[in-house]
Design an enzyme around this catalytic site. Structure first.
Site, PDB file in Angstrom:
ATOM      1  N   ALA A 133       1.032  -0.967  -0.100  1.00  0.00           N
ATOM      2  CA  ALA A 133       0.338   0.020  -0.019  1.00  0.00           C
ATOM      3  C   ALA A 133       0.823   1.213  -0.023  1.00  0.00           C
ATOM      4  O   ALA A 133       1.986   1.167   0.432  1.00  0.00           O
ATOM      5  CB  ALA A 133      -0.937  -0.036   1.271  1.00  0.00           C
ATOM      6  N   ILE A 137       2.442   9.927   3.182  1.00  0.00           N
ATOM      7  CA  ILE A 137       3.732   9.898   3.905  1.00  0.00           C
ATOM      8  C   ILE A 137       4.645   8.963   3.753  1.00  0.00           C
ATOM      9  O   ILE A 137       5.852   8.980   3.770  1.00  0.00           O
ATOM     10  CB  ILE A 137       3.649  10.310   5.363  1.00  0.00           C
ATOM     11  CG1 ILE A 137       2.690  11.486   5.523  1.00  0.00           C
ATOM     12  CG2 ILE A 137       4.765  10.639   6.090  1.00  0.00           C
ATOM     13  CD1 ILE A 137       3.193  12.594   5.408  1.00  0.00           C
ATOM     14  N   VAL A 140       4.256   0.665   2.279  1.00  0.00           N
ATOM     15  CA  VAL A 140       4.800  -0.511   3.163  1.00  0.00           C
ATOM     16  C   VAL A 140       4.847  -1.546   2.066  1.00  0.00           C
ATOM     17  O   VAL A 140       4.271  -1.631   1.090  1.00  0.00           O
ATOM     18  CB  VAL A 140       3.534  -0.871   4.218  1.00  0.00           C
ATOM     19  CG1 VAL A 140       3.270   0.243   5.158  1.00  0.00           C
ATOM     20  CG2 VAL A 140       2.217  -0.875   3.323  1.00  0.00           C
ATOM     21  N   ASP A 289      -6.259   9.808  13.082  1.00  0.00           N
ATOM     22  CA  ASP A 289      -6.250   9.591  11.832  1.00  0.00           C
ATOM     23  C   ASP A 289      -6.956   8.533  11.407  1.00  0.00           C
ATOM     24  O   ASP A 289      -6.526   7.625  10.584  1.00  0.00           O
ATOM     25  CB  ASP A 289      -4.655   9.554  11.400  1.00  0.00           C
ATOM     26  CG  ASP A 289      -4.476  10.001  10.000  1.00  0.00           C
ATOM     27  OD1 ASP A 289      -5.279  10.265   9.162  1.00  0.00           O
ATOM     28  OD2 ASP A 289      -3.559   9.452   9.136  1.00  0.00           O
TER      29      ASP A 289
END
EC number: 2.7.-.-
Length: 536
Positions: A133, A137, A140, A289
């Site tokens: 993914a 920022i 992974v 978040d």
């Protein structure tokens, strides 16, 4: 640095022109006709652009991607508010959650090896070059440790800090201009809000901080049926690399997959609300978040659904005063006690102390009564907040920067819950929890714990008492003062110690009113002893 900032400004302008984002602005119905006509004078509107073949949602999404992480974060927040956005725009912005284009695998590998100080094969038996993914920022990669655990390796995107600094510089400039130009803007305190956002986004660039947040959240919900948080492998964590347990679940936005496994959608939506209030009020440590890209649903027990949370880069916390204020305010809304809502706004400093309670109460009632005529399940708490803020601006209400993360998270939770279960009644789900929390907060057990905390926060009192007792227990030496002086000093020290201990005990035991009639004589006695010691 100034040259880079100017170049960044031109880049933003180029992106706006390229994707014709001005079309979205001029399409707003509240704009007067003469202002819409001004767009015909913009020279770029006469130039052909292939991007015009894209839908408005695609243009907005691609523009935010081109503009970088700060703008992508903004799009992520918007994507959760389907009650505020047209469906076509919300669908496109949803791709910003975890489908941002990845950077080159070779760059990711080089960064990981540089951070770990080891070659990949020395740490992992398998490392997937293709990103699992990719977000604004970081991205992974799936891997397997030498010890056999399946993990994900998160690595920060290269070259982010200069871009973020330039964007923040422009945001600060716009915030300062807004504060000087508008009284309404000054009440919103945009410079402080941008400052808080600056701290938040730079915190996200430190993956050791995210690892610590993840460990704390995992500990808070250990063995909980509500939420699972993956384990962090600290031996392989660095400022720009985070290695954690790989989780397997269904993305919370994959409604078809959740329906196929017969997930209890009502319970799932209600548990999302319960998790939020548990984090805010029980732990004062909340995942801030919680956009859909960071939330999954376990496949183990669909009839007893459990959330899985990842990416704890942004967390928030509240002081006990903030917690108490929020709980009382929300409960007052539930009970339509508008006078209490108005008074709480004044007491907490949201509006000036000289605000007339009666006038503020009447304004709040005017906003809330039409809304509360609807069934509770049809009431959007986010919409209610927006209407209240608009009303409160007339009373010089100021936005509280410490609550910005909380407000954003609540909007995310409500938007997500309505996606899962359109009939979600946020109010009736939250009210029993808040009532229980208020009872427990003021229970004898918690009062005793509060007293104990206050005692622990007075080490100087304990140290002073210990020193007094040690001096009183010291044997008499040849160089010591005469016995009559020693006896007098002992009485003075006992007077001082007794006064301090008694006054301190009364102070702690009567925290609500520390200077009671019982405490005054004790403090006077201690003060007299202290005066005599100083005189000597």
């Amino acid at each position: 640095m100034k040259l880079l900032a100017i170049r960044r400004l031109f880049h933003i302008q180029r992106v706006v022109i390229r994707y014709r984002l001005d079309d979205l602005v001029f399409a707003l119905p509240m704009l007067p006709w003469w202002l819409r006509a001004l767009r015909l004078l913009m020279p770029w509107r006469w130039l052909p652009r292939r991007e015009l073949a894209l839908t408005r949602g695609e243009r907005l999404r691609l523009a935010l991607q081109d503009l970088g992480p700060i703008f992508i974060k903004f799009g992520q927040l918007l994507s959760t508010r389907r009650d505020l956005l047209p469906p076509d725009i919300a669908d496109e912005l949803a791709f910003l959650q975890d489908q941002v284009p990845p950077f080159e695998p070779a760059i990711a590998v080089a960064l990981i090896e540089e951070q770990l100080g080891l070659k990949l094969e020395q740490v992992f038996t398998r490392f997937d070059q293709q990103a699992l993914a990719s977000a604004s920022i970081a991205q992974v990669h799936a891997a397997r440790l030498k010890s056999g655990e399946e993990v994900v390796v998160k690595v920060i995107r290269p070259g982010l800090k200069p871009i973020i600094r330039q964007d923040l510089a422009w945001l600060f400039l716009l915030a300062r201009i807004a504060e000087k130009a508008s009284a309404d803007a000054r009440r919103l305190r945009p410079v402080e809000v941008v400052g808080d956002y600056e701290k938040t986004i730079f915190d996200e660039l430190d993956l050791l901080r995210e690892a610590a947040n993840t460990s704390q959240l995992r500990r808070n919900f250990e063995d909980s049926p509500l939420l699972y948080v993956p384990q962090v492998y600290w031996d392989w964590c660095r400022p720009q690399v985070l290695v954690s347990e790989r989780i397997y679940g269904i993305p919370v936005t994959d409604l078809d997959a959740l329906a196929d496994q017969r997930t209890d959608m009502k319970l799932l939506a209600e548990r999302g609300v319960e998790i939020f209030f548990t984090q805010v009020f029980r732990d004062s440590f909340f995942h801030a978040d919680m956009h859909p890209g960071n939330i999954f649903v376990s496949t183990r027990q669909p009839w007893n659904p459990q959330y899985i949370a990842i990416d704890c880069g942004i967390v928030g916390s509240l002081t006990p005063e903030d917690q108490d204020y929020l709980a009382r305010n929300v409960m007052a809304f539930f009970k339509r006690d508008y006078r209490k809502v108005a008074q709480l706004h004044i007491d907490s400093g949201w509006v000036p102390a000289e605000t007339k309670v009666n006038e503020f109460e009447a304004a709040i009632r005017t906003v809330c009564e039409p809304i509360f005529d609807k069934p509770l399940k049809d009431i959007s708490f986010g919409q209610l907040l927006l209407r209240l803020f608009q009303t409160a601006r007339r009373f010089n209400m100021e936005v509280q920067p410490q609550l910005v993360l909380l407000q954003k998270t609540l909007l995310n939770i409500e938007g997500l819950g309505r996606q899962l279960y359109p009939d979600l009644d946020l109010w009736s789900t939250a009210l029993p929890y808040l009532e229980r929390w208020m009872r427990e907060r003021h229970s004898p057990k918690n009062l005793l714990q509060s007293m104990q905390t206050q005692v622990e926060q007075l080490p100087h009192l304990a140290g002073m008492t210990r020193e007094l007792l040690e001096r009183m227990a010291q044997p008499h030496h040849e160089n010591a003062p005469p016995p009559w002086r020693e006896r007098q000093d002992g009485r003075v020290l006992r007077l001082l110690g007794a006064g301090l201990l008694t006054g301190g005990a009364v102070l702690i035991a009567s925290a609500a009113a520390p200077l009671t009639l019982v405490a005054w004589p004790a403090w006077l006695m201690g003060g007299a002893g202290l005066y005599l010691v100083i005189r000597r």
